[in-house]
Design an enzyme around this catalytic site. Sequence first.
Site, PDB file in Angstrom:
ATOM      1  N   ASP A  13      28.631  42.385  78.394  1.00 30.52           N
ATOM      2  CA  ASP A  13      28.857  43.554  78.744  1.00 30.52           C
ATOM      3  C   ASP A  13      27.889  44.396  77.772  1.00 30.52           C
ATOM      4  O   ASP A  13      27.703  44.139  76.519  1.00 30.52           O
ATOM      5  CB  ASP A  13      30.026  44.178  79.193  1.00 30.52           C
ATOM      6  CG  ASP A  13      29.920  45.544  79.531  1.00 30.52           C
ATOM      7  OD1 ASP A  13      29.050  45.872  80.333  1.00 30.52           O
ATOM      8  OD2 ASP A  13      30.709  46.298  79.096  1.00 30.52           O
ATOM      9  N   SER A  14      27.412  45.613  78.027  1.00 33.57           N
ATOM     10  CA  SER A  14      26.644  46.458  77.045  1.00 33.57           C
ATOM     11  C   SER A  14      27.861  47.003  76.196  1.00 33.57           C
ATOM     12  O   SER A  14      27.493  47.595  75.283  1.00 33.57           O
ATOM     13  CB  SER A  14      26.025  47.794  77.969  1.00 33.57           C
ATOM     14  OG  SER A  14      26.904  48.355  78.634  1.00 33.57           O
ATOM     15  N   TYR A  45      23.000  51.088  77.526  1.00 33.12           N
ATOM     16  CA  TYR A  45      22.046  50.246  78.358  1.00 33.12           C
ATOM     17  C   TYR A  45      21.519  51.226  79.199  1.00 33.12           C
ATOM     18  O   TYR A  45      20.246  51.058  79.704  1.00 33.12           O
ATOM     19  CB  TYR A  45      22.463  49.005  78.900  1.00 33.12           C
ATOM     20  CG  TYR A  45      22.651  47.768  77.762  1.00 33.12           C
ATOM     21  CD1 TYR A  45      22.816  48.129  76.339  1.00 33.12           C
ATOM     22  CD2 TYR A  45      22.465  46.481  78.460  1.00 33.12           C
ATOM     23  CE1 TYR A  45      23.054  47.139  75.566  1.00 33.12           C
ATOM     24  CE2 TYR A  45      22.823  45.508  77.361  1.00 33.12           C
ATOM     25  CZ  TYR A  45      22.890  45.847  76.011  1.00 33.12           C
ATOM     26  OH  TYR A  45      23.201  44.504  75.072  1.00 33.12           O
ATOM     27  N   CYS A  77      27.922  43.835  83.730  1.00 25.81           N
ATOM     28  CA  CYS A  77      27.389  45.289  83.385  1.00 25.81           C
ATOM     29  C   CYS A  77      26.432  45.305  84.616  1.00 25.81           C
ATOM     30  O   CYS A  77      25.633  44.448  84.681  1.00 25.81           O
ATOM     31  CB  CYS A  77      26.658  45.163  82.250  1.00 25.81           C
ATOM     32  SG  CYS A  77      25.609  46.538  81.727  1.00 25.81           S
ATOM     33  N   ASN A  78      26.341  46.269  85.286  1.00 24.79           N
ATOM     34  CA  ASN A  78      25.464  46.640  86.305  1.00 24.79           C
ATOM     35  C   ASN A  78      24.090  46.760  85.755  1.00 24.79           C
ATOM     36  O   ASN A  78      23.112  46.279  86.705  1.00 24.79           O
ATOM     37  CB  ASN A  78      25.876  47.900  87.262  1.00 24.79           C
ATOM     38  CG  ASN A  78      27.122  47.432  88.269  1.00 24.79           C
ATOM     39  OD1 ASN A  78      27.035  47.024  89.109  1.00 24.79           O
ATOM     40  ND2 ASN A  78      28.331  47.736  87.439  1.00 24.79           N
ATOM     41  N   GLU A 156      34.567  55.777  77.541  1.00 25.32           N
ATOM     42  CA  GLU A 156      34.637  55.249  76.464  1.00 25.32           C
ATOM     43  C   GLU A 156      35.401  55.916  75.363  1.00 25.32           C
ATOM     44  O   GLU A 156      35.975  55.540  74.276  1.00 25.32           O
ATOM     45  CB  GLU A 156      32.994  55.184  75.723  1.00 25.32           C
ATOM     46  CG  GLU A 156      32.077  54.225  76.429  1.00 25.32           C
ATOM     47  CD  GLU A 156      32.093  52.653  75.838  1.00 25.32           C
ATOM     48  OE1 GLU A 156      32.453  52.455  74.632  1.00 25.32           O
ATOM     49  OE2 GLU A 156      31.950  51.638  76.641  1.00 25.32           O
ATOM     50  N   CYS A 188      29.103  50.706  88.274  1.00 26.98           N
ATOM     51  CA  CYS A 188      28.927  50.485  86.822  1.00 26.98           C
ATOM     52  C   CYS A 188      30.348  50.189  86.274  1.00 26.98           C
ATOM     53  O   CYS A 188      31.339  50.723  86.840  1.00 26.98           O
ATOM     54  CB  CYS A 188      28.842  52.019  86.053  1.00 26.98           C
ATOM     55  SG  CYS A 188      28.847  52.055  84.210  1.00 26.98           S
ATOM     56  N   HIS A 190      32.150  50.722  83.730  1.00 28.44           N
ATOM     57  CA  HIS A 190      32.974  51.776  83.363  1.00 28.44           C
ATOM     58  C   HIS A 190      33.683  52.590  84.375  1.00 28.44           C
ATOM     59  O   HIS A 190      34.626  53.336  83.905  1.00 28.44           O
ATOM     60  CB  HIS A 190      32.021  52.733  82.382  1.00 28.44           C
ATOM     61  CG  HIS A 190      31.843  52.013  80.947  1.00 28.44           C
ATOM     62  ND1 HIS A 190      30.735  50.921  81.129  1.00 28.44           N
ATOM     63  CD2 HIS A 190      32.081  52.409  79.678  1.00 28.44           C
ATOM     64  CE1 HIS A 190      30.633  50.834  79.595  1.00 28.44           C
ATOM     65  NE2 HIS A 190      31.272  51.608  79.043  1.00 28.44           N
TER      66      HIS A 190
HETATM   67  N1  DGL Z   1      28.920  49.178  82.198  1.00 30.04           N
HETATM   68  C1  DGL Z   1      27.673  49.492  82.121  1.00 30.04           C
HETATM   69  C2  DGL Z   1      27.104  49.078  83.549  1.00 30.04           C
HETATM   70  O1  DGL Z   1      28.021  48.643  84.372  1.00 30.04           O
HETATM   71  C3  DGL Z   1      26.942  50.806  81.934  1.00 30.04           C
HETATM   72  C4  DGL Z   1      27.146  51.245  80.454  1.00 30.04           C
HETATM   73  C5  DGL Z   1      25.830  51.317  79.586  1.00 30.04           C
HETATM   74  O2  DGL Z   1      25.086  52.619  80.069  1.00 30.04           O
HETATM   75  O3  DGL Z   1      25.702  50.547  79.114  1.00 30.04           O
HETATM   76  O4  DGL Z   1      25.879  49.553  84.220  1.00 30.04           O
END
Ligand code: DGL
Length: 277
Positions: A13-14, A45, A77-78, A156, A188, A190
Site C-alpha cells: 500500500d502507499s 500516491y 491501494c486503489n 492518516e 481508496c 483509507h
Molecule cells: N490508500 C490509497 C488508495 O487506496 C490512497 C492513498 C494515497 O493517495 O496514497 O488509493
Amino acid sequence: MNQGSAITIGVFDSGIGGLTAVRELERLLPTATIIYLGDTARLPYGTKSNDTILRYTIEGVTYLLEHYDVTALLIACNTASAVAAPFLRQHLSIPVFDVIDPAAQQAAQQTHTKTVLITGTYATVENRAYEYSLAQYDPTIRTLSVPCPLFVPLAEEGLAEHPIAYQSARLYLERFTSSDADTVILGCTHFPLLTAVIRRVLPGMHIINSGAAAASALARTVASQPPQPQRSGELHVIVTDLPRQFPAIAERFLGHSIDSLRVESNLQTALSNVLQP
Ligand code: DGL
C-alpha cells in the site's frame, strides 16, 4: 470461516490505508502470514503522475518479493491498483490481487438503480479503472465519480470522525444525495475509516469497502487451493518512514496493535531479479 493455510501474503500500500484490507484478511485467513509494506515516506500516491505511481509500486512489490517468500500479492491501494496491477500481473508468476475488481463486482451486484458513485483519489478517478471494471460486470450501469483527496490525510491524522471530516464529506458528497446512485464505492483503502461520516452524508446508500472486498476475493481463491500444513498467522509491518503517531493511527485501521514493525527507508532493489521479461 476459511482457514488460511501456510501461505505468505505480501500486501502493498502507499501507506497505512491497506491495513483496512489486512484487518479483513486476518479475519478470513487466521493462519496466513501477512507481510505488509506501506510506503509512508512517499504517500500520497493519489496526487502523483501515473509514471511515478507505477515506479513506486514496482519498487515496493519488488522489495517484498526479494525479501520474503510471498505466495500471493495484494495491491491494497486503489491508486496503485488502477495504475500498476495489469503490469504486475503480466510480469509476476504469483497471483496478483487488486482492490478494484472485487469492489466493482460487489457494487454491480448490489445496485438496484444501476447507478454507482465512485470515490477515490485523483489518480483512481482519472484513470477510470472502476468504470472499466463495472462495465465488465454490467454494461448498463451508469457511474458518477468524485475525487475525495482530503479523506486521505484526515484518516492518516486520526481525524476520521472529527467535524472537519464531516464537513469534507459534505463538500465532496452532499450533491449526490439528489442523484440516482444507491451504491457508493469507497475506492481508496483509507476511506473506510470515514464510513460513519460518509453514511451521515449519504444515508441509505450501499457502501462498498474495496479493501474488504479484495480480502474476500483473495481468501476465496486461497481457500480453494490444496490444504497445506497449518501454522499460526503472523503480521509483519514494514514502512518506509515512521510517521509521528503511527502505532496509534495504525491500530485504528487494523483493529489491534502491531507487534512487528520495521522501518525500511530504501526500496531500491534489482528489479530484473524479480520481474519476468
Ligand atoms: N490508500 C490509497 C488508495 O487506496 C490512497 C492513498 C494515497 O493517495 O496514497 O488509493
